[in-house]
Design an enzyme around this catalytic site. Sequence first.
Site, PDB file in Angstrom:
ATOM      1  N   LYS A 150       0.816  -1.208   0.000  1.00 38.35           N
ATOM      2  CA  LYS A 150       0.000   0.000   0.000  1.00 38.35           C
ATOM      3  C   LYS A 150       0.860   1.274   0.000  1.00 38.35           C
ATOM      4  O   LYS A 150       2.063   1.213   0.294  1.00 38.35           O
ATOM      5  CB  LYS A 150      -0.932  -0.019   1.217  1.00 38.35           C
ATOM      6  CG  LYS A 150      -1.966  -1.150   1.182  1.00 38.35           C
ATOM      7  CD  LYS A 150      -2.835  -1.137   2.437  1.00 38.35           C
ATOM      8  CE  LYS A 150      -3.913  -2.203   2.420  1.00 38.35           C
ATOM      9  NZ  LYS A 150      -4.726  -2.218   3.651  1.00 38.35           N
ATOM     10  N   PHE A 189     -15.279   4.854   7.891  1.00 33.46           N
ATOM     11  CA  PHE A 189     -13.895   4.984   7.426  1.00 33.46           C
ATOM     12  C   PHE A 189     -13.741   4.808   5.913  1.00 33.46           C
ATOM     13  O   PHE A 189     -12.649   4.939   5.375  1.00 33.46           O
ATOM     14  CB  PHE A 189     -12.990   3.988   8.161  1.00 33.46           C
ATOM     15  CG  PHE A 189     -13.383   2.527   7.983  1.00 33.46           C
ATOM     16  CD1 PHE A 189     -12.994   1.811   6.860  1.00 33.46           C
ATOM     17  CD2 PHE A 189     -14.144   1.888   8.946  1.00 33.46           C
ATOM     18  CE1 PHE A 189     -13.356   0.485   6.698  1.00 33.46           C
ATOM     19  CE2 PHE A 189     -14.505   0.544   8.789  1.00 33.46           C
ATOM     20  CZ  PHE A 189     -14.111  -0.153   7.663  1.00 33.46           C
ATOM     21  N   ARG A 247      -1.958 -14.046   4.929  1.00 35.78           N
ATOM     22  CA  ARG A 247      -2.680 -13.340   5.998  1.00 35.78           C
ATOM     23  C   ARG A 247      -1.926 -13.457   7.322  1.00 35.78           C
ATOM     24  O   ARG A 247      -1.858 -12.512   8.099  1.00 35.78           O
ATOM     25  CB  ARG A 247      -4.094 -13.918   6.163  1.00 35.78           C
ATOM     26  CG  ARG A 247      -5.016 -13.663   4.997  1.00 35.78           C
ATOM     27  CD  ARG A 247      -5.530 -12.267   4.924  1.00 35.78           C
ATOM     28  NE  ARG A 247      -6.512 -11.941   5.942  1.00 35.78           N
ATOM     29  CZ  ARG A 247      -7.248 -10.828   5.933  1.00 35.78           C
ATOM     30  NH1 ARG A 247      -7.093  -9.928   4.963  1.00 35.78           N
ATOM     31  NH2 ARG A 247      -8.107 -10.585   6.883  1.00 35.78           N
ATOM     32  N   THR A 295      -5.592  -6.698  11.168  1.00 40.09           N
ATOM     33  CA  THR A 295      -5.900  -5.471  10.417  1.00 40.09           C
ATOM     34  C   THR A 295      -5.444  -4.222  11.163  1.00 40.09           C
ATOM     35  O   THR A 295      -4.880  -3.299  10.564  1.00 40.09           O
ATOM     36  CB  THR A 295      -7.441  -5.397  10.200  1.00 40.09           C
ATOM     37  OG1 THR A 295      -7.871  -6.608   9.586  1.00 40.09           O
ATOM     38  CG2 THR A 295      -7.823  -4.214   9.347  1.00 40.09           C
ATOM     39  N   ARG A 309       2.089  -5.828   9.699  1.00 42.57           N
ATOM     40  CA  ARG A 309       1.201  -4.745  10.101  1.00 42.57           C
ATOM     41  C   ARG A 309       1.533  -4.169  11.476  1.00 42.57           C
ATOM     42  O   ARG A 309       0.992  -3.122  11.849  1.00 42.57           O
ATOM     43  CB  ARG A 309      -0.252  -5.222  10.037  1.00 42.57           C
ATOM     44  CG  ARG A 309      -0.725  -5.306   8.588  1.00 42.57           C
ATOM     45  CD  ARG A 309      -2.048  -5.961   8.463  1.00 42.57           C
ATOM     46  NE  ARG A 309      -2.701  -5.609   7.216  1.00 42.57           N
ATOM     47  CZ  ARG A 309      -3.895  -6.053   6.855  1.00 42.57           C
ATOM     48  NH1 ARG A 309      -4.554  -6.865   7.652  1.00 42.57           N
ATOM     49  NH2 ARG A 309      -4.427  -5.685   5.714  1.00 42.57           N
ATOM     50  N   HIS A 332      -2.078  -5.360   1.853  1.00 41.03           N
ATOM     51  CA  HIS A 332      -3.337  -6.097   1.705  1.00 41.03           C
ATOM     52  C   HIS A 332      -3.018  -7.524   1.298  1.00 41.03           C
ATOM     53  O   HIS A 332      -2.116  -7.752   0.484  1.00 41.03           O
ATOM     54  CB  HIS A 332      -4.207  -5.465   0.616  1.00 41.03           C
ATOM     55  CG  HIS A 332      -5.296  -6.387   0.137  1.00 41.03           C
ATOM     56  ND1 HIS A 332      -6.483  -6.525   0.810  1.00 41.03           N
ATOM     57  CD2 HIS A 332      -5.360  -7.239  -0.908  1.00 41.03           C
ATOM     58  CE1 HIS A 332      -7.238  -7.419   0.184  1.00 41.03           C
ATOM     59  NE2 HIS A 332      -6.574  -7.866  -0.863  1.00 41.03           N
TER      60      HIS A 332
HETATM   61  P1  GTP Z   1      -7.193  -5.483   3.691  1.00 36.51           P
HETATM   62  O1  GTP Z   1      -6.115  -6.464   3.457  1.00 36.51           O
HETATM   63  O2  GTP Z   1      -6.803  -4.055   3.472  1.00 36.51           O
HETATM   64  O3  GTP Z   1      -8.456  -5.878   2.958  1.00 36.51           O
HETATM   65  O4  GTP Z   1      -7.504  -5.577   5.285  1.00 36.51           O
HETATM   66  P2  GTP Z   1      -8.257  -6.715   6.091  1.00 36.51           P
HETATM   67  O5  GTP Z   1      -8.729  -7.782   5.170  1.00 36.51           O
HETATM   68  O6  GTP Z   1      -7.395  -7.108   7.228  1.00 36.51           O
HETATM   69  O7  GTP Z   1      -9.489  -5.919   6.671  1.00 36.51           O
HETATM   70  P3  GTP Z   1     -10.853  -5.527   5.944  1.00 36.51           P
HETATM   71  O8  GTP Z   1     -10.950  -6.082   4.578  1.00 36.51           O
HETATM   72  O9  GTP Z   1     -11.945  -5.822   6.903  1.00 36.51           O
HETATM   73  O10 GTP Z   1     -10.697  -3.939   5.851  1.00 36.51           O
HETATM   74  C1  GTP Z   1     -10.087  -3.289   4.747  1.00 36.51           C
HETATM   75  C2  GTP Z   1      -9.378  -2.072   5.268  1.00 36.51           C
HETATM   76  O11 GTP Z   1     -10.345  -1.194   5.845  1.00 36.51           O
HETATM   77  C3  GTP Z   1      -8.367  -2.348   6.370  1.00 36.51           C
HETATM   78  O12 GTP Z   1      -7.078  -2.613   5.837  1.00 36.51           O
HETATM   79  C4  GTP Z   1      -8.396  -1.085   7.168  1.00 36.51           C
HETATM   80  O13 GTP Z   1      -7.549  -0.098   6.583  1.00 36.51           O
HETATM   81  C5  GTP Z   1      -9.838  -0.617   7.040  1.00 36.51           C
HETATM   82  N1  GTP Z   1     -10.670  -1.080   8.158  1.00 36.51           N
HETATM   83  C6  GTP Z   1     -11.238  -2.292   8.318  1.00 36.51           C
HETATM   84  N2  GTP Z   1     -11.957  -2.375   9.432  1.00 36.51           N
HETATM   85  C7  GTP Z   1     -11.849  -1.170  10.019  1.00 36.51           C
HETATM   86  C8  GTP Z   1     -12.390  -0.609  11.216  1.00 36.51           C
HETATM   87  O14 GTP Z   1     -13.112  -1.247  11.990  1.00 36.51           O
HETATM   88  N3  GTP Z   1     -12.059   0.679  11.491  1.00 36.51           N
HETATM   89  C9  GTP Z   1     -11.278   1.416  10.667  1.00 36.51           C
HETATM   90  N4  GTP Z   1     -10.998   2.654  11.015  1.00 36.51           N
HETATM   91  N5  GTP Z   1     -10.749   0.935   9.529  1.00 36.51           N
HETATM   92  C10 GTP Z   1     -11.031  -0.345   9.195  1.00 36.51           C
HETATM   93 MG    MG Z   2      -9.820  -7.417   3.414  1.00 35.31          MG
END
Ligand code: GTP
Ligand code: MG
Length: 230
Positions: free
Chosen positions: A14, A64, A102, A108, A122, A147
């Site tokens: 990213k 967000f 992952r 996350t 992360r 990601h």
């Molecule tokens: P990605 O690999 O980026 O898809 O992350 P993830 O799979 O671990 O999490 P998810 O797909 O649920 O969320 C995508 C992105 O949204 C995350 O990388 C975060 O930047 C943001 N995000 C997810 N959940 C939250 C939350 O509860 N609060 C906030 N502020 N940001 C969130």
């Molecule tokens: Mg995701």
Amino acid sequence: MFKEILRQTLVLIKPDALKNSLTGYVLSLLSEFHTGMCFAGAKIVHVSKMLAEEHYSEHKGKIFYPSLIDYITGRIHYPDEPQKRRVIAFVYQGPDATKTMRDICGPTNPHIARETQPGCIRSLGTIVPLKDGNGNIIGERMDNLIHASATDSDAEREIKLWFKPADIPPSMRAYPTVINEEHYYFKSNRLYMTHEPGSVCLLAPGDIVWKTDMETIRMIYQGAPVLTRS
Ligand code: GTP
Ligand code: MG
């Protein structure tokens, strides 16, 4: 035959990782030596709003979401240098691809990553407060550097979204492809087989296309509605 045994996942480095010169470090952690996984595809992508919104469509409507779109399109980390707004996209291939990636990314939320899995990628991320026009904190943005697809079906959707078959060596394509034999032009949510003024050429004869995309294009051409996620 070989298609069944390929396990692939989409990884995005990213904009915050690029801005903080962490790309090399992250890629070292993802190396075949550490993960048993190898590259099937790699590209530098200037992320359009449309691509960002499709990639993160499951989060549309959340507080967000707008900042997430600004983040992944690079607007947050390169506000005055639009030419530097990009992510590096990879298809990684190997045993248990989604779970392996992952695990090494970690949780996350970077604060939770630091507490529960120090050393994961992360754990080097940050949390940034989101403020309204009056300076009141209304939420937060998670800048978490990387990601990785969450499931095998997410991986398939995301790899097909970010990569054309031609971006991946033929023997490393995990999903069926077909060779398109027609011209397809797109304009105002409609497909045409002949050029219309103002239309964009989507496909030309000889293009290699994901089979499921070809099926969708044919259905839209025959009158099926263009589905947009709400
Ligand atoms: P990605 O690999 O980026 O898809 O992350 P993830 O799979 O671990 O999490 P998810 O797909 O649920 O969320 C995508 C992105 O949204 C995350 O990388 C975060 O930047 C943001 N995000 C997810 N959940 C939250 C939350 O509860 N609060 C906030 N502020 N940001 C969130
Ligand atoms: Mg995701």
